[in-house]
Design a protein around this motif. Structure first.
Motif, PDB file in Angstrom:
ATOM      1  N   SER A 181       0.829  -1.211   0.000  1.00 12.25           N
ATOM      2  CA  SER A 181       0.000   0.000   0.000  1.00 12.25           C
ATOM      3  C   SER A 181       0.861   1.258   0.000  1.00 12.25           C
ATOM      4  CB  SER A 181      -0.939  -0.006   1.215  1.00 12.25           C
ATOM      5  OG  SER A 181      -1.913  -1.018   1.095  1.00 12.25           O
ATOM      6  N   ARG A 182       1.960   1.236   0.732  1.00 12.35           N
ATOM      7  CA  ARG A 182       2.880   2.386   0.697  1.00 12.35           C
ATOM      8  C   ARG A 182       3.474   2.558  -0.690  1.00 12.35           C
ATOM      9  NH1 ARG A 182       4.315   0.641   6.009  1.00 12.35           N
ATOM     10  NH2 ARG A 182       5.990  -0.666   5.154  1.00 12.35           N
ATOM     11  N   GLU A 183       3.784   1.445  -1.337  1.00 10.07           N
ATOM     12  CA  GLU A 183       4.316   1.511  -2.696  1.00 10.07           C
ATOM     13  C   GLU A 183       3.284   2.097  -3.654  1.00 10.07           C
ATOM     14  OE1 GLU A 183       7.076   0.756  -5.889  1.00 10.07           O
ATOM     15  OE2 GLU A 183       7.321   0.730  -3.719  1.00 10.07           O
ATOM     16  N   LEU A 184       2.052   1.636  -3.551  1.00  9.10           N
ATOM     17  CA  LEU A 184       0.971   2.161  -4.385  1.00  9.10           C
ATOM     18  C   LEU A 184       0.782   3.653  -4.141  1.00  9.10           C
ATOM     19  CD1 LEU A 184      -1.525   1.919  -6.232  1.00  9.10           C
ATOM     20  CD2 LEU A 184      -2.823   1.169  -4.212  1.00  9.10           C
ATOM     21  N   ALA A 185       0.748   4.061  -2.886  1.00  9.87           N
ATOM     22  CA  ALA A 185       0.563   5.477  -2.552  1.00  9.87           C
ATOM     23  C   ALA A 185       1.710   6.324  -3.088  1.00  9.87           C
ATOM     24  CB  ALA A 185       0.438   5.643  -1.044  1.00  9.87           C
ATOM     25  N   GLY A 186       2.923   5.793  -3.036  1.00  8.58           N
ATOM     26  CA  GLY A 186       4.074   6.532  -3.557  1.00  8.58           C
ATOM     27  C   GLY A 186       3.981   6.755  -5.056  1.00  8.58           C
ATOM     28  N   ILE A 187       3.548   5.731  -5.782  1.00 11.18           N
ATOM     29  CA  ILE A 187       3.392   5.866  -7.232  1.00 11.18           C
ATOM     30  C   ILE A 187       2.286   6.880  -7.548  1.00 11.18           C
ATOM     31  CG2 ILE A 187       2.735   4.655  -9.351  1.00 11.18           C
ATOM     32  CD1 ILE A 187       4.008   2.130  -8.135  1.00 11.18           C
ATOM     33  N   LEU A 188       1.192   6.785  -6.829  1.00 12.65           N
ATOM     34  CA  LEU A 188       0.098   7.737  -7.029  1.00 12.65           C
ATOM     35  C   LEU A 188       0.550   9.161  -6.751  1.00 12.65           C
ATOM     36  CD1 LEU A 188      -2.760   5.690  -5.359  1.00 12.65           C
ATOM     37  CD2 LEU A 188      -2.821   6.530  -7.716  1.00 12.65           C
ATOM     38  N   GLN A 189       1.315   9.351  -5.674  1.00 11.46           N
ATOM     39  CA  GLN A 189       1.809  10.681  -5.325  1.00 11.46           C
ATOM     40  C   GLN A 189       2.692  11.238  -6.429  1.00 11.46           C
ATOM     41  OE1 GLN A 189       1.206  12.078  -1.920  1.00 11.46           O
ATOM     42  NE2 GLN A 189       1.660  13.928  -3.052  1.00 11.46           N
ATOM     43  N   GLN A 190       3.512  10.380  -7.011  1.00 13.50           N
ATOM     44  CA  GLN A 190       4.400  10.811  -8.093  1.00 13.50           C
ATOM     45  C   GLN A 190       3.604  11.234  -9.318  1.00 13.50           C
ATOM     46  OE1 GLN A 190       6.776   7.698  -9.890  1.00 13.50           O
ATOM     47  NE2 GLN A 190       8.443   9.118 -10.338  1.00 13.50           N
ATOM     48  N   LYS A 191       2.615  10.442  -9.695  1.00 15.48           N
ATOM     49  CA  LYS A 191       1.824  10.759 -10.889  1.00 15.48           C
ATOM     50  C   LYS A 191       0.955  11.992 -10.673  1.00 15.48           C
ATOM     51  CE  LYS A 191       3.334   7.183 -13.156  1.00 15.48           C
ATOM     52  NZ  LYS A 191       4.277   7.352 -14.304  1.00 15.48           N
ATOM     53  N   ILE A 192       0.327  12.074  -9.507  1.00 17.52           N
ATOM     54  CA  ILE A 192      -0.499  13.228  -9.205  1.00 17.52           C
ATOM     55  C   ILE A 192       0.360  14.476  -9.038  1.00 17.52           C
ATOM     56  CG2 ILE A 192      -2.018  14.254  -7.459  1.00 17.52           C
ATOM     57  CD1 ILE A 192      -3.428  12.256  -9.177  1.00 17.52           C
ATOM     58  N   GLY A 193       1.563  14.309  -8.470  1.00 14.62           N
ATOM     59  CA  GLY A 193       2.470  15.435  -8.299  1.00 14.62           C
ATOM     60  C   GLY A 193       2.922  16.018  -9.621  1.00 14.62           C
ATOM     61  N   ALA A 194       3.059  15.171 -10.640  1.00 16.57           N
ATOM     62  CA  ALA A 194       3.431  15.662 -11.968  1.00 16.57           C
ATOM     63  C   ALA A 194       2.301  16.484 -12.569  1.00 16.57           C
ATOM     64  CB  ALA A 194       3.767  14.485 -12.881  1.00 16.57           C
ATOM     65  N   LEU A 195       1.093  16.201 -12.142  1.00 18.37           N
ATOM     66  CA  LEU A 195      -0.081  16.935 -12.622  1.00 18.37           C
ATOM     67  C   LEU A 195      -0.318  18.198 -11.804  1.00 18.37           C
ATOM     68  CD1 LEU A 195      -2.722  16.960 -14.391  1.00 18.37           C
ATOM     69  CD2 LEU A 195      -3.775  15.633 -12.545  1.00 18.37           C
ATOM     70  N   ASP A 196      -0.069  18.106 -10.516  1.00 18.44           N
ATOM     71  CA  ASP A 196      -0.353  19.193  -9.579  1.00 18.44           C
ATOM     72  C   ASP A 196       0.869  19.395  -8.692  1.00 18.44           C
ATOM     73  OD1 ASP A 196      -1.238  20.927  -7.657  1.00 18.44           O
ATOM     74  OD2 ASP A 196      -3.053  19.825  -7.162  1.00 18.44           O
ATOM     75  N   ARG A 197       1.629  20.452  -8.920  1.00 15.27           N
ATOM     76  CA  ARG A 197       2.864  20.686  -8.180  1.00 15.27           C
ATOM     77  C   ARG A 197       2.637  20.863  -6.692  1.00 15.27           C
ATOM     78  NH1 ARG A 197       6.298  24.850 -12.097  1.00 15.27           N
ATOM     79  NH2 ARG A 197       6.481  23.417 -13.883  1.00 15.27           N
ATOM     80  N   SER A 198       1.456  21.328  -6.303  1.00 19.48           N
ATOM     81  CA  SER A 198       1.168  21.516  -4.881  1.00 19.48           C
ATOM     82  C   SER A 198       1.001  20.185  -4.162  1.00 19.48           C
ATOM     83  CB  SER A 198      -0.104  22.351  -4.705  1.00 19.48           C
ATOM     84  OG  SER A 198      -1.229  21.678  -5.236  1.00 19.48           O
TER      85      SER A 198
END
Length: 266
Positions: A181-198
């Motif tokens: 789950s931490r791995e999944l959340a990290g990947i999601l954070q990376q992809k969403i972060g590329a979309l939204d810098r905040s």
């Protein structure tokens, strides 16, 4: 996301007939083009990898209300439908929705519906709220149990022959998937972060009741803060929602190709 009781339910099989809402063909979102980005190993798999997408709130529980009229329950449902459409032509991935209509069921009922699919992962979609109207951005969360839960889980594991607990207490189901789950959340954070810098930084671990009974890798994503007028306007924009769905889709495919998804448990 204002309260821990944020699950609502109804299952929908990919390509199947929904019980209440007809499938909206207008939400194809360029699925044919996205198919080209699917990893080759996934296309060669003979079995369907189930992905559960939960649209937060529903029914009498509207969730966060934006000043511009946006409601969390409507935005998350729309995103869930779009994400299911984005995987329509990816046959090795079957997307199941916990709800496809404006309805509400208990937290336990949602967990039962999700776990019944024996999914490879679960995404719980929400909108956030902040008392500071200027605060903006997306947030990603994974389940972080308390010490007592961890101690209880390890005691059960030590007393059970083999490395896997076959029967797990309801409130400990997610503990067996913490690393994934931490791995999944990290990947999601990376992809969403590329979309939204905040949305930069690491995902947040906390004792989220909606995730504790989910028996697979799981993460909760807040797609913007409805308390912020700019975030609300973006979430109402179809082009922005499509970019969010693309980011989520990429994250799902990347996780499914990762060792964490194959191992299933830490």
């Amino acid at each position: 996301m204002r309260s821990p009781n944020i699950f609502s339910a109804t299952t929908t099989r990919p390509g199947g007939r929904r019980r209440r809402l007809p499938f909206r063909g207008c939400l194809l979102l360029g699925a044919l083009g996205w198919l080209l980005a699917v990893p080759g190993w996934l296309l060669s798999q003979g079995t369907v990898r189930a992905v559960v997408v939960d649209a937060g709130h529903g029914g009498e529980d509207s969730g966060v209300l934006g000043k511009g009229g946006g409601t969390e329950k409507e935005i998350t449902l729309r995103l869930a439908n779009m994400l299911q459409a984005a995987f329509k032509d990816v046959t090795p991935v079957g997307v199941f929705l916990t709800r496809d209509a404006d309805e509400h069921l208990s937290l336990e009922e949602r967990a039962i519906l999700a776990n019944r699919q024996q999914p490879a992962l679960l995404l719980s979609l929400h909108c956030g709220y902040s008392r500071r109207a200027e605060e903006t951005g997306c947030r990603v969360y994974y389940y972080q149990p308390g010490r007592s839960q961890l101690d209880k889980y390890h005691v059960l594991k030590e007393s059970t022959p083999g490395s896997t607990i076959r029967l797990v207490p309801w409130d400990l189901a997610q503990v067996g998937h913490l690393s994934a789950s931490r791995e999944l959340a990290g990947i999601l954070q990376q992809k969403i972060g590329a979309l939204d810098r905040s949305a930069g930084g690491a995902p947040t671990g906390c004792a989220l009741a909606p995730l504790q009974s989910i028996d697979c890798p799981a993460a909760l994503v807040e797609i913007g803060l409805l308390s912020n007028p700019s975030d609300e306007a973006r979430l109402k924009d179809s082009a922005y929602r499509e970019s969010v769905v693309r980011a989520l889709r990429e994250a799902v495919l990347e996780f499914l190709a990762s060792p964490a998804a194959k191992e299933g448990r830490p």
